[in-house]
Design an enzyme around this catalytic site. Structure first.
Site: not given
Ligand code: PSU
Ligand code: MN
Length: 305
Positions: A25, A139, A141, A160
């Site tokens: 990614e 929230d 993801s 995390k």
């Molecule tokens: N978690 C991490 N490092 C990251 C991400 C998540 O420990 O860099 C990044 C990844 O690209 C993941 C995104 O897909 O954040 C998720 O963001 P959101 O929670 O806004 O969907």
């Molecule tokens: Mn989000």
């Protein structure tokens, strides 16, 4: 139907020859780490995949095209631009593509790129998940919905503890996403090898995982798999230091009312500042570790297929 995907020559050749490929990614490059460590890490991750006998396909949106496979120059451009390149999840793709813009792909959008390209394995650091307090904020993801529908296996060091790991695992169960542990019974918590939450199945070898993936997609072409690969013990930061850093970062985010797509990058940067870069070193090592395992699974997957 118009094709919005551009493959690098190397990825195109690897697909034609049925070579193992690992998708990577770019949000981790643009938003997950500071320059120049982000570029060094992205290049080192690619090298790790190659040394393990697979072809890396770093994904991004460039000039309105979904790209699988980038040149070192393109990786450097994304790393230098950093947060100037918007974080692009599933919902952002139609806008960025129709406007001819750039985007850094998250787990969700990298899975989309991989699926369009025909790539089944993807390595990253951590997946997005259900945030703490999600019962009020909602929230969650988009990575989790992508795992529910897109047939790509994601090797990660877990989620995390900025997230609610228990709720994240519940969500994955509801949507039928198998969660595997590589040589572990516990789903790892990114910086720490343990989270206190079990995986669905413990797997001992890349071949076992490859066989499970084959069967999963023979049964149903839909949906992904999460493979939790714990950070090597020698790179595991002190758990107390990390917990305090995470708590402080969460409190800061709350105070500053950080929301939506900004919250994950905000928390990562805060944690890194608070731990004086110790979290960054761990982050780099665990991504490389995941890249190696993903390459091994990709090789076994080609051999089993
Ligand atoms: N978690 C991490 N490092 C990251 C991400 C998540 O420990 O860099 C990044 C990844 O690209 C993941 C995104 O897909 O954040 C998720 O963001 P959101 O929670 O806004 O969907
Ligand atoms: Mn989000």
């Amino acid at each position: 139907m118009q094709n919005h995907l551009t493959l690098s020559p190397e990825v195109r050749a690897a697909l034609a020859e049925n070579q193992p490929i690992v998708a990577l990614e770019s949000t981790i490059i643009a938003h997950g780490m500071p320059f120049p460590k982000n570029v060094e890490t992205a290049l080192r991750v690619e090298q790790t995949v190659r040394r393990a006998g697979a072809v890396p396909a770093t994904c991004a949106i460039l000039d309105g095209r979904i790209r699988a496979g980038l040149s070192p120059d393109e990786i450097e451009r994304i790393g230098r631009a950093g947060a100037a390149i918007p974080k692009a999840s599933r919902r952002d793709l139609p806008y960025l593509l129709s406007q001819g813009l750039h985007g850094a792909t998250t787990v969700a959008s990298t899975m989309i790129a991989a699926q369009l390209a025909g790539i089944r394995l993807f390595a990253t650091g951590g997946i997005g998940g259900v945030h703490r307090g999600a019962t009020a904020s909602m929230d969650i993801s988009a990575d989790l919905q992508e795992l529910a529908q897109t047939p790509v296996a994601v090797v990660c060091a877990g989620a995390k503890s900025i997230l609610d790991i228990g709720l994240t695992l519940e969500y994955l169960e509801t949507f039928g996403v198998p969660v595997l542990g590589f040589q572990t019974d516990e789903f790892p918590a990114f910086y720490t090898r343990r989270s206190g939450f079990g995986v669905d199945y413990r797997m001992e070898t890349p071949t076992e995982i490859a066989r499970l993936l084959q069967v999963k997609w023979q049964l149903d072409a839909r949906g992904g798999v999460v493979i939790g690969n714990p950070i090597p013990a020698e790179y595991e930061p002190d758990a107390g230091v990390m917990e305090r850093a995470i708590a402080e970062a969460l409190a800061d985010a709350d105070r500053q009312q950080i929301k939506g797509k900004a919250i994950t990058p905000f928390l990562l940067a805060r944690i890194e500042r608070i731990t004086g870069g110790q979290s960054l070193e761990s982050n780099i090592e665990l991504v490389c570790h995941n890249a190696r395992l993903a390459a091994e699974i990709a090789r076994a997957f080609q051999a089993e297929g």
